[in-house]
Motif scaffolding. Structure first.
Motif, PDB file in Angstrom:
ATOM      1  N   THR A   1     -75.737 -26.145 -57.382  1.00  0.00           N
ATOM      2  CA  THR A   1     -76.048 -25.346 -56.203  1.00  0.00           C
ATOM      3  C   THR A   1     -75.972 -26.173 -54.926  1.00  0.00           C
ATOM      4  O   THR A   1     -76.161 -27.392 -54.945  1.00  0.00           O
ATOM      5  CB  THR A   1     -77.457 -24.735 -56.334  1.00  0.00           C
TER       6      THR A   1
ATOM      7  N   TRP B   1     -74.467 -21.399 -58.541  1.00  0.00           N
ATOM      8  CA  TRP B   1     -75.307 -20.383 -57.882  1.00  0.00           C
ATOM      9  C   TRP B   1     -75.631 -20.854 -56.475  1.00  0.00           C
ATOM     10  O   TRP B   1     -76.343 -21.836 -56.286  1.00  0.00           O
ATOM     11  CB  TRP B   1     -76.583 -20.182 -58.696  1.00  0.00           C
TER      12      TRP B   1
ATOM     13  N   ALA C   1     -72.107 -16.794 -56.547  1.00  0.00           N
ATOM     14  CA  ALA C   1     -72.485 -17.242 -57.885  1.00  0.00           C
ATOM     15  C   ALA C   1     -71.342 -16.999 -58.856  1.00  0.00           C
ATOM     16  O   ALA C   1     -70.550 -16.061 -58.690  1.00  0.00           O
ATOM     17  CB  ALA C   1     -73.735 -16.496 -58.358  1.00  0.00           C
TER      18      ALA C   1
ATOM     19  N   ALA D   1     -79.014 -12.366 -59.962  1.00  0.00           N
ATOM     20  CA  ALA D   1     -78.516 -12.826 -58.662  1.00  0.00           C
ATOM     21  C   ALA D   1     -78.005 -11.690 -57.790  1.00  0.00           C
ATOM     22  O   ALA D   1     -78.019 -11.795 -56.556  1.00  0.00           O
ATOM     23  CB  ALA D   1     -77.414 -13.869 -58.860  1.00  0.00           C
TER      24      ALA D   1
END
Length: 342
Positions: free
Chosen positions: A30, A80, A258, A277
């Motif tokens: 991330t 993500w 994502a 998400a």
């Protein structure tokens, strides 16, 4: 930040009631701001205590380079909160697994891989929220140094700004790359590079982090920081002596998105996180910091953002930005890297 330090900075967050032996550990790469990761993981774990998220966090460029380096031996299960322009590069390399998360049809189509919206295929990636370019201006330092509050990108090339501007290095920062790509799209390549030549004369240094220029403006270490609205709005709300400037020519932007890494053996857990998400619950969390999110009707006004933020965002061509990424970054480095942080 080195790759080794990036790994050292990885954070493991899990539900208190679960042990490592009971939970499925999901390694998630991330670029989301570190002060939000725990909040996101805790909310996800309320619904899914059987999945433990191991975050590996760094700036967009560093995470993108790491994923490309690991192409033949992936270490991540999922991505993500990485720039859509980076995910398009990874998609081109065949590194993403196509998956249509539950509820995807409810999202704003511009936040979904065009393969789904145009061709009806399962998407390789799904957007979460948009982060938007802005300028952080320290009012105290501006008055002290005789540097006026800018209103446009072009203002930053004027003589009075010399040595008072910091911006992110696009090779390591997604914010830096969205700035460069948006200027080239706004004005065309010839005028865009000319603008950056003139801006470079006034830059004191280029940082590796996209949020750093605004943080440095907030502490008075620079007068002007080219950054993004999320960080500036939060710092201003915390009392920093800064004003957010949304340049009149238009605002570059990218979306956090994502995707599932192809070849993961944690596919079911990764799909569960993908489903979450895109959910309304997750989008409400994104809206705590971002004025523009993927789920229509969720976004509420954010303090210190203009009410017409969406109208001021440029018509960004993410496909162009992805396809030309290496060429643009190589050219930027050739011209300007002499002022980059070590």
């Amino acid at each position: 930040m080195t790759l080794q330090r990036s790994l050292i900075a990885s954070v493991v967050l899990s539900a208190a009631s679960m042990t490592a032996a009971q939970a499925t550990e999901l390694t998630v790469y991330t670029a989301v701001e570190s002060d939000d990761l725990q909040k996101y993981a805790e909310r996800f774990n309320q619904a899914h205590p059987d999945i433990e998220i191991r975050w590996v966090r760094d700036s967009t460029g560093v995470i993108t380079a790491r994923l490309l380096a690991e192409k033949d031996n992936p270490q991540a299960d999922m991505i993500w909160g990485l720039a859509a322009t980076s995910l398009l590069v990874l998609e081109e390399e065949g590194m993403l697994e196509r998956y249509a998360p539950a509820g995807i049809e409810k999202l704003d189509p511009k936040f979904v891989d065009v393969a789904y919206t145009r061709d009806g295929e399962d998407p390789a990636w799904v957007g979460m929220d948009a982060w938007v370019a802005s300028i952080c201006y320290n009012t105290i330092e501006g008055e002290k140094n005789g540097v006026p509050k800018p209103t446009s990108w072009n203002d930053l090339t004027q003589p009075e700004y010399e040595g008072h501007v910091i911006m992110p290095n696009p090779n390591s920062s997604g914010t830096g790359y969205l700035d460069v790509a948006s200027w080239l799209q706004l004005w065309g390549e010839e005028q865009g590079w000319d603008y950056m030549d003139r801006l470079h004369d006034n830059i004191s240094r280029y940082t590796h982090s996209g949020s750093a220029p605004c943080s440095l403006a907030a502490t008075g270490e620079t007068t002007v920081g080219v950054s993004f609205a999320f960080r500036g709005a939060r710092l201003k709300s915390q009392g920093a002596p800064i004003e957010l400037v949304f340049p009149e020519e238009g605002l570059g932007w990218d979306m956090e998105a994502a995707a599932i890494v192809a070849g993961t053996d944690k596919r079911e857990a990764a799909q569960t996180l993908m489903d979450w998400a895109v959910s309304q619950d997750a989008n409400e969390l994104y809206n705590e910091g971002y004025a523009v999110v993927a789920y229509p009707g969720v976004a509420q006004p954010i303090d210190n953002y203009p009410s017409n933020i969406v109208e001021r965002m440029i018509d960004a061509d993410f496909q162009w930005a992805a396809l030309n990424r290496k060429r643009v970054l190589d050219e930027w480095q050739r011209r300007y890297d002499s002022k980059s942080e070590e």
